[in-house]
Design a protein around this motif. Structure first.
Motif, short mmCIF file in Angstrom:
data_model
loop_
_atom_site.label_atom_id
_atom_site.label_comp_id
_atom_site.label_asym_id
_atom_site.label_seq_id
_atom_site.Cartn_x
_atom_site.Cartn_y
_atom_site.Cartn_z
N THR A 172 0.97 -1.17 0.13
CA THR A 172 0.04 -0.07 0.03
C THR A 172 0.83 1.43 0.08
O THR A 172 1.71 1.41 0.69
N SER A 173 0.50 2.29 -0.88
CA SER A 173 1.23 3.52 -0.88
C SER A 173 1.19 4.23 0.29
O SER A 173 -0.12 4.42 1.05
N SER A 227 -1.48 7.08 -0.40
CA SER A 227 -2.73 6.52 -1.14
C SER A 227 -4.01 7.63 -0.71
O SER A 227 -4.87 8.04 -1.42
N ASP A 278 -6.20 9.52 -3.03
CA ASP A 278 -7.69 9.50 -3.46
C ASP A 278 -8.49 10.63 -3.11
O ASP A 278 -9.70 10.49 -3.60
N HIS A 294 3.21 7.49 -12.81
CA HIS A 294 2.70 6.71 -11.40
C HIS A 294 3.73 7.59 -10.55
O HIS A 294 3.47 7.65 -9.31
N GLU A 327 3.22 10.65 -8.65
CA GLU A 327 1.94 10.75 -8.10
C GLU A 327 1.98 11.00 -6.44
O GLU A 327 1.19 11.71 -5.97
#
Length: 298
Positions: free
Chosen positions: A4-5, A8, A12, A53, A56
């Motif tokens: 998991t980033s 994230s 999101d 990516h 990000e």
């Protein structure tokens, strides 16, 4: 195993949409974060062998801005160029890409690593203009010169072998997970084990997403055969360089030399990080970017 980033939850919260645009007969895929009218538009150009990516984590800390992030031609989901993937080819592509966006105002342009060379070449050699320029981990000096020149030549040999071997063997060499992991371990400086594990997973996922072997070799030659210092004196737009004190690609001394080549540039050095500013300290990078956009002096 999916890792998991750590970024994230922030990412999101930002609306994202995927788009395509035709550039001289080849499709460029790009991702839009946020929406126009919510802040300045920033076009982000990623580094060698990565895709959108990689930037990000920085995007995740720039909520409220309008960001357009393409995959470089031949990498990620973008098709290869119909012309050679040399620095002139990439510079011309970036100029055409920005024009194809039909933005009401010229965007701020950001380049990371190899992307810093592409952005610099486009600004110096084409009609592309930007109100502000941001270069993260800029390649400040020739990779084939200096103390790391021998290792760079070994890398040149590696990519040549990947291109000339039979197709199955060539792809296996270029996508070899052990070689990718050695690269990842070398560049990561963080002591945070969970962050290191995520960085390695990102390289495993995206470092081998390229169109074909010829693209990789051409782009690699462009990345080691050019550097930002070649173009700096011709870039009249106000520029921010965000460098790192443990960068294995470009030493800090070269960054101080580079910033003096620009007509109007400032340099920020982040401590305790190397060539992966975008992965390890994206919040710090984003803070510098916001200050720069607001007109604050570094």
């Amino acid at each position: 195993m999916t890792v998991t980033s750590p970024y994230s939850a922030r990412l999101d919260r930002i609306p994202v949409a995927a788009h395509s645009v035709d550039i001289d007969g080849s499709r460029t895929r790009y991702w839009e974060y946020g929406s126009s009218g919510t802040g300045p538009t920033v076009v982000m150009v990623h580094g060698f062998r990565g895709d959108h990516h990689g930037l990000e984590p920085v995007v995740a800390h720039l909520e409220g801005l309008h960001i357009l992030s393409p995959d470089l031609p031949g990498f990620g989901e973008s098709e290869p160029l119909s012309t050679p993937h040399d620095i002139d080819g990439y510079a011309t592509w970036l100029m055409a890409f920005v024009a194809a966006l039909e933005l009401p105002e010229p965007p701020v342009i950001l380049g990371h690593s190899f992307g810093s060379i592409v952005v610099s070449a486009a600004l110096a050699r084409t009609t592309l203009r930007a109100p502000l320029v941001i270069l993260v981990n800029p390649i400040a000096a020739p990779a084939l010169a200096g103390p790391r020149g021998f290792l760079t030549r070994l890398a040149v040999f590696y990519y040549k072998m990947g291109a000339i071997l039979p197709e199955r063997l060539g792809f296996a060499l270029l996508r070899n997970r052990v070689i990718v992991r050695v690269m990842s371990v070398t560049m990561a400086k963080t002591k945070d084990r969970s962050l290191r594990r995520w960085i390695h997973s990102q390289h495993d996922l995206y470092f081998s997403a390229f169109g074909n072997r010829a693209v990789v070799l051409e782009a690699f030659k462009a990345s080691v055969g050019n550097d930002v210092s070649e173009f700096a004196s011709d870039i009249v737009d106000r520029t921010l360089l965000i460098a790192a004190d443990q960068d294995d690609i470009t030493p800090v001394a070269a960054q101080h030399t580079l910033v003096r080549r620009f007509p109007d540039a400032e340099l920020e050095i982040l401590s305790g990080v190397g060539h992966l500013i975008h992965y390890e300290v994206p919040a710090e990078a984003a803070g510098l970017i916001r200050g720069f956009l607001a007109g604050e002096k570094a």
